[in-house]
Design an enzyme around this catalytic site. Structure first.
Site, PDB file in Angstrom:
ATOM      1  N   ASP A  69      -4.750 -11.536 -73.931  1.00 17.54           N
ATOM      2  CA  ASP A  69      -3.731 -11.839 -72.927  1.00 17.54           C
ATOM      3  C   ASP A  69      -4.346 -12.552 -71.732  1.00 17.54           C
ATOM      4  O   ASP A  69      -5.535 -12.421 -71.441  1.00 17.54           O
ATOM      5  CB  ASP A  69      -2.994 -10.573 -72.483  1.00 17.54           C
ATOM      6  CG  ASP A  69      -3.912  -9.533 -71.861  1.00 17.54           C
ATOM      7  OD1 ASP A  69      -5.042  -9.357 -72.362  1.00 17.54           O
ATOM      8  OD2 ASP A  69      -3.503  -8.888 -70.875  1.00 17.54           O
ATOM      9  N   GLU A 134      -4.669  -6.265 -71.049  1.00 21.28           N
ATOM     10  CA  GLU A 134      -5.765  -6.024 -70.116  1.00 21.28           C
ATOM     11  C   GLU A 134      -5.436  -6.547 -68.737  1.00 21.28           C
ATOM     12  O   GLU A 134      -5.776  -5.935 -67.731  1.00 21.28           O
ATOM     13  CB  GLU A 134      -7.054  -6.683 -70.629  1.00 21.28           C
ATOM     14  CG  GLU A 134      -8.324  -6.222 -69.926  1.00 21.28           C
ATOM     15  CD  GLU A 134      -8.650  -6.996 -68.649  1.00 21.28           C
ATOM     16  OE1 GLU A 134      -9.513  -6.538 -67.883  1.00 21.28           O
ATOM     17  OE2 GLU A 134      -8.047  -8.068 -68.417  1.00 21.28           O
TER      18      GLU A 134
END
Length: 377
Positions: A69, A134
């Protein structure tokens, strides 16, 4: 190795995986690893996709950890090149996630591939823990995978997290720990009233000034040989209705501490409560512990990483525990030795995020050599 890493990095960058949307990045990775005999396990929680891949069944377990991400791009018109086009200009690969951390993710994957091809019957186990959560909440990503692994008795012995640790040149900094992070949301009660009649009200801002002075000037510790001193910063503060003739009824203060191993989160909570009671304040406080501090002292993993950097890149890194939190804090709970090594962090989360193609190639060689140092040829 260089072209393979760059091609994979470009493929990943071209997928707009704004947290926690993976956009197929992990599927690309899983398909590559499957061809080499890796066991693939999907661990999805809510909107988050997590990949746990392993090659081998014995100890020690050497893991690479990373995330697919990325943060939002901001105004795309400010970018020199479209943020998901993965363009290469003067050996620099541009795009959101190039440095944080699709570039190092590609280097990890290719390093693991190259090592397994050369050593199909290697000692130990090579693992990859990859998440799509994250950059945002980090609630359903690495922490959930770690909890699941621990619940069934699986462990990680050594873990390299590919966060962008380097400052001025590749490999000049290796993170061998991180400070803990705890946030307090504090609500101090008063009595709302008219500013012309202060005797009929109780201003929580006025009441809190001495407490806030003590809170912000208190010396929590002096740090130690591995960590800087604990620091506290007020992040947000609010009171009042917006009108200039109303005494506020409540003061909200949000503060964060980045703390070292000299104190604990319980000590911090107790000390703040002691201060509040000392100043006779009526309050409510909500605590959010983002992560406890962790430290990897010189040992097998650090030695393997440092030796790899010296032999491949010709640099002796500085060991550092500064900066923000990372997913390493969750993996450290397993008792694993954890270090962070990745590309330069100068452009992360910025417009025109980029990474040197040459650095990514070198990083891949460093990662591969680390596997050799830990597992042998």
């Amino acid at each position: 190795m260089k072209n393979t890493i760059i091609n994979l990095a470009q493929d990943l960058i071209r997928r707009p995986s704004i947290s926690p949307d993976d956009q197929g990045c992990q599927q690309v990775i899983a398909e590559r690893l499957t061809k080499l005999g890796f066991n693939i396990e999907w661990m999805s929680f809510n909107d988050t996709i997590n990949l746990w891949a392993k090659h081998g069944t014995t100890s020690p377990v050497v893991a690479f950890a990373g995330h697919t991400d990325v943060v939002p791009t901001g105004d795309e018109n400010q970018w020199n090149y479209p943020p998901f086009s993965a363009q290469i200009v003067d050996d620099m690969l541009y795009g959101r996630g190039a440095a944080d951390m699709k570039g190092s993710l590609a280097a990890m994957i290719v390093a693991a591939e190259e090592y397994v091809k050369a050593n199909p019957n290697h000692a130990g186990t090579i693992a990859l823990l990859i998440t799509s959560d994250e950059e945002a909440a980090a609630k359903d990503g690495t922490v959930k995978v770690v909890e699941s692994l621990m619940a069934r008795g699986e462990n990680i012995d050594y873990c390299l997290v590919g966060e962008p640790s380097s400052a001025k040149q590749l490999g000049d900094v290796v993170k061998n720990g991180r400070r803990g992070s705890i946030t307090g949301d504090l609500y101090i009660q008063g009595i709302q009233g008219h500013v012309a009649y202060p005797h009929l009200a109780e201003n929580p801002v006025h009441k809190a000034t001495k407490f806030l002075t003590e809170l912000t000037t208190y010396e929590w510790d002096n740090g130690n040989e591995f960590f800087p001193p604990t620091s506290l910063q007020i992040a947000n503060i609010h009171a009042g209705t917006g009108s200039n003739n109303v005494i506020p009824g409540e003061l909200y203060v949000q503060f964060n501490l980045r703390y070292c191993t000299e104190v604990t989160d319980e000590f911090i909570k107790n000390k703040v409560a002691e201060m509040l009671q000392k100043h006779d304040l009526t309050y409510r406080i909500d605590w959010n512990l983002s992560g406890k501090p962790f430290l990897t002292k010189p040992g097998k993993l650090l030695n393997a990483v440092v030796e790899s950097l010296e032999s491949v890149a010709g640099i002796k890194p500085k060991l550092d525990t500064g900066g923000g939190t990372s997913d390493g804090r969750f993996i450290a709970l397993m008792g694993a030795e954890v270090v962070e090594l990745g590309p330069l962090n100068a452009t992360i989360h910025k417009v025109n995020e980029c990474v040197s193609c040459r650095d990514l190639a070198t990083l891949g060689e460093v990662y591969r050599q680390m596997l050799v140092n830990l597992l042998g040829k």
